[in-house]
Design a protein around this motif. Structure first.
Motif, PDB file in Angstrom:
ATOM      1  N   VAL A  21       0.769  -1.181   0.042  1.00 30.57           N
ATOM      2  CA  VAL A  21      -0.047   0.061   0.043  1.00 30.57           C
ATOM      3  C   VAL A  21       0.973   1.201   0.010  1.00 30.57           C
ATOM      4  CG1 VAL A  21      -1.736   1.251   1.353  1.00 30.57           C
ATOM      5  CG2 VAL A  21      -2.061  -1.234   1.143  1.00 30.57           C
ATOM      6  N   ARG A  22       1.704   1.155   0.995  1.00 27.43           N
ATOM      7  CA  ARG A  22       3.043   2.312   0.898  1.00 27.43           C
ATOM      8  C   ARG A  22       3.814   2.767  -0.553  1.00 27.43           C
ATOM      9  NH1 ARG A  22       7.054   1.762   5.357  1.00 27.43           N
ATOM     10  NH2 ARG A  22       5.578   0.424   5.909  1.00 27.43           N
ATOM     11  N   ALA A  23       3.584   1.598  -1.336  1.00 21.44           N
ATOM     12  CA  ALA A  23       4.345   1.789  -2.407  1.00 21.44           C
ATOM     13  C   ALA A  23       3.520   2.455  -3.628  1.00 21.44           C
ATOM     14  CB  ALA A  23       4.645   0.489  -3.285  1.00 21.44           C
ATOM     15  N   GLY A  24       2.116   2.366  -3.277  1.00 21.94           N
ATOM     16  CA  GLY A  24       1.035   3.250  -4.228  1.00 21.94           C
ATOM     17  C   GLY A  24       0.395   4.076  -3.423  1.00 21.94           C
ATOM     18  N   ARG A  25      -0.970   4.569  -3.952  1.00 19.81           N
ATOM     19  CA  ARG A  25      -1.606   5.467  -3.331  1.00 19.81           C
ATOM     20  C   ARG A  25      -2.792   4.537  -2.225  1.00 19.81           C
ATOM     21  NH1 ARG A  25      -3.906   8.092  -8.439  1.00 19.81           N
ATOM     22  NH2 ARG A  25      -3.427   6.042  -9.039  1.00 19.81           N
ATOM     23  N   ASP A  26      -3.167   5.098  -1.253  1.00 15.69           N
ATOM     24  CA  ASP A  26      -4.136   4.301  -0.416  1.00 15.69           C
ATOM     25  C   ASP A  26      -5.459   4.927  -0.783  1.00 15.69           C
ATOM     26  OD1 ASP A  26      -5.721   3.357   1.422  1.00 15.69           O
ATOM     27  OD2 ASP A  26      -4.409   3.731   3.143  1.00 15.69           O
ATOM     28  N   PHE A  27      -6.289   3.962  -1.741  1.00 19.82           N
ATOM     29  CA  PHE A  27      -7.500   4.336  -2.260  1.00 19.82           C
ATOM     30  C   PHE A  27      -8.467   4.525  -1.207  1.00 19.82           C
ATOM     31  CE2 PHE A  27      -6.139   2.406  -6.534  1.00 19.82           C
ATOM     32  CZ  PHE A  27      -5.818   3.510  -6.894  1.00 19.82           C
ATOM     33  N   TYR A  28      -8.480   3.707  -0.014  1.00 14.81           N
ATOM     34  CA  TYR A  28      -9.415   3.887   1.123  1.00 14.81           C
ATOM     35  C   TYR A  28      -9.041   5.196   1.542  1.00 14.81           C
ATOM     36  CZ  TYR A  28     -10.353  -1.129   0.560  1.00 14.81           C
ATOM     37  OH  TYR A  28     -10.509  -2.493   0.187  1.00 14.81           O
ATOM     38  N   LYS A  29      -7.973   5.837   1.905  1.00  9.27           N
ATOM     39  CA  LYS A  29      -7.707   6.992   2.640  1.00  9.27           C
ATOM     40  C   LYS A  29      -8.127   8.012   1.698  1.00  9.27           C
ATOM     41  CE  LYS A  29      -4.060   9.452   4.868  1.00  9.27           C
ATOM     42  NZ  LYS A  29      -2.564   9.545   5.194  1.00  9.27           N
ATOM     43  N   ILE A  70      -9.792  10.971  -6.723  1.00  7.90           N
ATOM     44  CA  ILE A  70     -11.320  10.257  -6.338  1.00  7.90           C
ATOM     45  C   ILE A  70     -11.746   9.404  -7.342  1.00  7.90           C
ATOM     46  CG2 ILE A  70     -13.528  10.847  -5.603  1.00  7.90           C
ATOM     47  CD1 ILE A  70     -12.080  13.516  -4.343  1.00  7.90           C
ATOM     48  N   SER A  71     -11.643   9.618  -8.511  1.00  8.98           N
ATOM     49  CA  SER A  71     -12.347   8.889  -9.559  1.00  8.98           C
ATOM     50  C   SER A  71     -11.312   7.427  -9.924  1.00  8.98           C
ATOM     51  CB  SER A  71     -12.266   9.507 -10.758  1.00  8.98           C
ATOM     52  OG  SER A  71     -13.232  10.719 -10.883  1.00  8.98           O
ATOM     53  N   ASN A  72     -10.145   7.737  -9.667  1.00  2.00           N
ATOM     54  CA  ASN A  72      -9.430   6.179  -9.862  1.00  2.00           C
ATOM     55  C   ASN A  72      -9.513   5.534  -8.710  1.00  2.00           C
ATOM     56  OD1 ASN A  72      -8.158   7.249 -12.192  1.00  2.00           O
ATOM     57  ND2 ASN A  72      -6.505   8.304 -11.263  1.00  2.00           N
ATOM     58  N   ALA A  73      -9.680   6.129  -7.398  1.00  2.83           N
ATOM     59  CA  ALA A  73      -9.804   5.140  -6.319  1.00  2.83           C
ATOM     60  C   ALA A  73     -11.282   4.778  -6.646  1.00  2.83           C
ATOM     61  CB  ALA A  73      -9.820   6.101  -4.906  1.00  2.83           C
ATOM     62  N   TYR A  74     -12.265   5.494  -6.873  1.00  8.48           N
ATOM     63  CA  TYR A  74     -13.421   4.547  -7.022  1.00  8.48           C
ATOM     64  C   TYR A  74     -13.759   3.665  -7.986  1.00  8.48           C
ATOM     65  CZ  TYR A  74     -18.438   4.249  -7.598  1.00  8.48           C
ATOM     66  OH  TYR A  74     -19.766   3.645  -7.600  1.00  8.48           O
ATOM     67  N   GLU A  75     -12.969   3.761  -9.212  1.00  7.87           N
ATOM     68  CA  GLU A  75     -12.792   2.893 -10.018  1.00  7.87           C
ATOM     69  C   GLU A  75     -12.522   1.502  -9.746  1.00  7.87           C
ATOM     70  OE1 GLU A  75     -10.731   1.977 -14.357  1.00  7.87           O
ATOM     71  OE2 GLU A  75     -10.592   3.975 -13.593  1.00  7.87           O
ATOM     72  N   VAL A  76     -11.466   1.569  -8.822  1.00 12.83           N
ATOM     73  CA  VAL A  76     -10.971   0.255  -8.277  1.00 12.83           C
ATOM     74  C   VAL A  76     -11.746  -0.336  -7.081  1.00 12.83           C
ATOM     75  CG1 VAL A  76      -8.811  -0.612  -7.111  1.00 12.83           C
ATOM     76  CG2 VAL A  76      -8.596   0.914  -8.761  1.00 12.83           C
ATOM     77  N   LYS A  82     -11.185  -5.792  -9.160  1.00 10.74           N
ATOM     78  CA  LYS A  82     -10.067  -4.870  -8.968  1.00 10.74           C
ATOM     79  C   LYS A  82      -9.596  -4.816  -7.355  1.00 10.74           C
ATOM     80  CE  LYS A  82     -10.518  -2.382 -13.326  1.00 10.74           C
ATOM     81  NZ  LYS A  82     -10.895  -0.950 -13.830  1.00 10.74           N
ATOM     82  N   LYS A  83     -10.876  -4.476  -6.645  1.00 13.08           N
ATOM     83  CA  LYS A  83     -10.592  -4.166  -5.343  1.00 13.08           C
ATOM     84  C   LYS A  83     -10.048  -5.438  -4.746  1.00 13.08           C
ATOM     85  CE  LYS A  83     -13.486  -3.299  -1.083  1.00 13.08           C
ATOM     86  NZ  LYS A  83     -13.234  -4.285  -0.155  1.00 13.08           N
ATOM     87  N   ALA A  84     -10.321  -6.766  -4.947  1.00 15.88           N
ATOM     88  CA  ALA A  84      -9.710  -7.791  -4.339  1.00 15.88           C
ATOM     89  C   ALA A  84      -8.130  -7.703  -4.689  1.00 15.88           C
ATOM     90  CB  ALA A  84     -10.403  -9.196  -4.844  1.00 15.88           C
ATOM     91  N   THR A  85      -7.968  -7.602  -5.923  1.00 13.43           N
ATOM     92  CA  THR A  85      -6.377  -7.368  -6.032  1.00 13.43           C
ATOM     93  C   THR A  85      -5.706  -6.394  -5.666  1.00 13.43           C
ATOM     94  OG1 THR A  85      -7.078  -8.133  -8.488  1.00 13.43           O
ATOM     95  CG2 THR A  85      -4.698  -7.077  -8.195  1.00 13.43           C
ATOM     96  N   GLU A  91      -1.685  -0.919  -5.029  1.00 13.25           N
ATOM     97  CA  GLU A  91      -1.623  -0.410  -6.323  1.00 13.25           C
ATOM     98  C   GLU A  91      -0.758  -1.088  -7.440  1.00 13.25           C
ATOM     99  OE1 GLU A  91      -2.091   4.020  -8.501  1.00 13.25           O
ATOM    100  OE2 GLU A  91      -1.071   3.911  -6.719  1.00 13.25           O
ATOM    101  N   GLU A  92       0.292  -1.523  -6.892  1.00 15.50           N
ATOM    102  CA  GLU A  92       1.250  -2.253  -7.881  1.00 15.50           C
ATOM    103  C   GLU A  92       0.635  -3.356  -8.505  1.00 15.50           C
ATOM    104  OE1 GLU A  92       4.467  -0.801  -8.513  1.00 15.50           O
ATOM    105  OE2 GLU A  92       3.658   0.541  -7.378  1.00 15.50           O
ATOM    106  N   GLY A  93      -0.211  -4.131  -7.742  1.00 13.48           N
ATOM    107  CA  GLY A  93      -0.926  -5.262  -8.164  1.00 13.48           C
ATOM    108  C   GLY A  93      -1.871  -4.974  -9.484  1.00 13.48           C
ATOM    109  N   LEU A  94      -2.114  -3.887  -9.497  1.00  8.88           N
ATOM    110  CA  LEU A  94      -3.237  -3.228 -10.388  1.00  8.88           C
ATOM    111  C   LEU A  94      -2.506  -3.131 -11.764  1.00  8.88           C
ATOM    112  CD1 LEU A  94      -5.278  -1.242  -8.350  1.00  8.88           C
ATOM    113  CD2 LEU A  94      -5.949  -3.358  -9.093  1.00  8.88           C
ATOM    114  N   GLN A  95      -1.155  -2.921 -11.794  1.00  7.29           N
ATOM    115  CA  GLN A  95      -0.301  -2.605 -13.096  1.00  7.29           C
ATOM    116  C   GLN A  95      -0.772  -3.669 -14.315  1.00  7.29           C
ATOM    117  OE1 GLN A  95       0.911   0.573 -13.248  1.00  7.29           O
ATOM    118  NE2 GLN A  95       0.274   0.720 -11.211  1.00  7.29           N
TER     119      GLN A  95
END
Length: 98
Positions: A21-29, A70-76, A82-85, A91-95
């Motif tokens: 999570v630290r490597a990417g953005r925290d979508f929950y936050k 915000i839109s990117n976070a919601y998309e995931v 995507k949420k499970a990944t 975020e790195e897992g979504l690449q």
């Protein structure tokens, strides 16, 4: 002994997850919701924040960047796969994921 092993294994998993999570953005936050948030909570947070930071309605100088984030976070977080990944790998897992 098994309890010690279980605790150590849990700590290692938690550290690995936090590194992802630290490597990417925290979508929950970004959406201001807990990791345990359900679909309704995620959707409501997105709606509220997207209204607040919509570039056509907000006077904040960085509204467009926040709106995109915000839109990117919601998309995931609104997509179960995507949420499970994301929950597993960050975020790195979504690449490369569609």
């Amino acid at each position: 002994m098994q309890l010690v092993w279980l605790v150590l294994r849990s700590l290692a998993t938690l550290l690995l997850f936090s590194e992802c999570v630290r490597a990417g953005r925290d979508f929950y936050k970004i959406l201001g919701v807990p990791r345990s948030a359900d679909e309704g909570q995620i959707k409501k947070a997105y709606r509220d924040l997207s209204k607040k930071y919509h570039p056509d309605k907000s006077d904040e100088p960085d509204a467009q960047e926040k709106f995109i984030e915000i839109s990117n976070a919601y998309e995931v977080l609104s997509d179960k796969e995507k949420k499970a990944t994301y929950d597993r790998y960050g975020e790195e897992g979504l690449q490369g994921a569609g």
